[in-house]
Design a protein around this motif. Sequence first.
Motif, mmCIF file in Angstrom:
data_model
loop_
_atom_site.group_PDB
_atom_site.id
_atom_site.type_symbol
_atom_site.label_atom_id
_atom_site.label_comp_id
_atom_site.label_asym_id
_atom_site.label_seq_id
_atom_site.Cartn_x
_atom_site.Cartn_y
_atom_site.Cartn_z
ATOM 1 N N LEU A 6 0.675 -1.071 0.073
ATOM 2 C CA LEU A 6 0.125 -0.065 -0.175
ATOM 3 C C LEU A 6 0.726 1.188 0.292
ATOM 4 N N PRO A 7 1.255 1.354 -1.108
ATOM 5 C CA PRO A 7 2.903 2.976 -0.854
ATOM 6 C C PRO A 7 2.006 4.052 -0.724
ATOM 7 N N VAL A 8 1.047 4.610 -1.117
ATOM 8 C CA VAL A 8 0.007 5.521 -0.242
ATOM 9 C C VAL A 8 -0.691 5.555 0.684
ATOM 10 N N ALA A 9 -0.333 4.572 1.630
ATOM 11 C CA ALA A 9 -1.318 3.905 2.809
ATOM 12 C C ALA A 9 -1.376 5.114 3.910
ATOM 13 N N LYS A 191 -7.536 2.278 -5.386
ATOM 14 C CA LYS A 191 -6.065 1.060 -5.915
ATOM 15 C C LYS A 191 -5.205 1.111 -5.125
ATOM 16 N N PHE A 192 -4.775 0.346 -4.709
ATOM 17 C CA PHE A 192 -2.880 0.213 -4.253
ATOM 18 C C PHE A 192 -2.147 -0.456 -4.737
ATOM 19 N N PRO A 193 -1.485 -0.267 -6.694
ATOM 20 C CA PRO A 193 -0.590 -1.875 -6.803
ATOM 21 C C PRO A 193 0.135 -1.903 -5.935
ATOM 22 N N PRO A 194 0.650 -3.404 -6.464
ATOM 23 C CA PRO A 194 1.458 -3.963 -5.086
ATOM 24 C C PRO A 194 2.780 -2.864 -5.241
ATOM 25 N N VAL A 244 -0.334 -1.421 -14.277
ATOM 26 C CA VAL A 244 -1.336 -1.147 -14.226
ATOM 27 C C VAL A 244 -2.269 -1.990 -12.401
ATOM 28 N N GLY A 245 -3.082 -0.647 -12.215
ATOM 29 C CA GLY A 245 -3.698 -1.085 -11.225
ATOM 30 C C GLY A 245 -4.851 -1.725 -11.398
ATOM 31 N N ASN A 246 -4.259 -3.318 -11.401
ATOM 32 C CA ASN A 246 -5.738 -3.751 -11.135
ATOM 33 C C ASN A 246 -5.905 -5.239 -10.393
ATOM 34 N N HIS A 247 -7.257 -5.976 -10.169
ATOM 35 C CA HIS A 247 -7.053 -6.278 -8.869
ATOM 36 C C HIS A 247 -6.583 -8.072 -9.125
ATOM 37 N N CYS A 248 -6.804 -8.622 -10.492
ATOM 38 C CA CYS A 248 -6.428 -9.361 -10.802
ATOM 39 C C CYS A 248 -4.773 -9.594 -11.320
ATOM 40 N N ARG A 249 -4.487 -8.213 -11.236
ATOM 41 C CA ARG A 249 -2.463 -7.825 -11.158
ATOM 42 C C ARG A 249 -2.269 -8.332 -10.003
ATOM 43 N N SER A 251 -3.010 -6.209 -7.150
ATOM 44 C CA SER A 251 -3.405 -4.702 -6.588
ATOM 45 C C SER A 251 -4.274 -5.137 -5.462
ATOM 46 N N THR A 252 -4.560 -4.019 -4.716
ATOM 47 C CA THR A 252 -5.033 -4.252 -3.551
ATOM 48 C C THR A 252 -5.983 -3.174 -3.556
#
Length: 373
Positions: A6-9, A191-194, A244-249, A251-252
């Motif tokens: 979560l880079p911008v948590a 969206k929080f890309p890993p 890509v901030g995508n759930h199936c990739r 991302s949280t």
Amino acid sequence: MSVTSLPVALDAPGLQASSARRKSPVSFFEFWPGWLFYAPVAVFWILKSIRYGSLTLPTLANPRINAGGICGESKNDILGLAGPLARQWIAPYTPLTTSGHNDGNDLTLALAAMARAGLSFPVVAKPDMSCNGVGVRVVNNEAQLAAYLAAFPRATAMQLQALITHEGEAGIFYIRHPGEAAGRITSVTLKFPPSVTGDGKRSVRELIAADQRLNAVSNLLLPQLGAKAGAIPAEGESVRLVFVGNHCRGSTFKDGLDIVTPALTARIDEIVQDMQEVYFSRLDLRYESLEALREGRNFQIIEFNGSGSEATHIWDPEMTLRAAYATQFFHYGESFKIGAAVRQRGLRPSGLRKLASLWRHQKKLMAAYPAND
């Protein structure tokens, strides 16, 4: 050093507290097979079809978009519906169609299109027809763009868009019924890309394994990373694992409906009302900070999605299955209501044959696109 997905948590109020309460890094249904999770949704759709007398009525929920945006819609055509006010909030872009032969002229055409649109590197290259981020790639220079174009299907539409560097990513769902003076926001997904933060000792693979959430979705991350998984980031170096901030990739996704304010609602409403007859859409955007987003400023819209949109906050790891289905049923129920209102004007929904043709065409293209970031 710490590892985080979560880079911008710290910019999301309550996120740290909710993370502490989380019993599992993923919800128990988050990665169910699609056929299993969507089976109740399909039953709901059929029941609504019986009630309204049409299986494809939601194709009228956005009457200016091909098939309403259920599938096979053009990203360029949707952005082309924007009026002057909406265009101010859309990330600059230019449409492009590759030539029929891979003769090297595509780069010249692309650079000319970029110049006309005022774009400069880096840009985001993406297919005009796709979903789940397939084929999307950041290109930093002419050589990378040439390689992307060479790998892209012939005589096929695509888009080059400015790379928006705001760290925050969100999906905002908007609904307005025909004749209503104002629409409303019904879902917000943060969206929080890993990503991982290096300690100068462990490899990316080891950092992934040390993080509970990333380890749980490592099967999604490691195949895409390839040899990069063995790299050892420097101490303090942040490495974003996917673009890509995508759930199936991997991302949280977090439910962000509590950030909605009258100012944000008014801003989104004025933007979408300047899109010709867009009534049911999820806006994917990047924002500077949550404070600015709440105030309806400092964000750029990447794309608008149509009737096939999903309220993606259902993939929050803390979401319950009951709440997820309630959300799905509400939103798709609204698409039928809007389609019914538009049908009263004498318009007819797209037929099943057209939808099947669009779906086959989209699947064929997606299999041919270059690998995404």
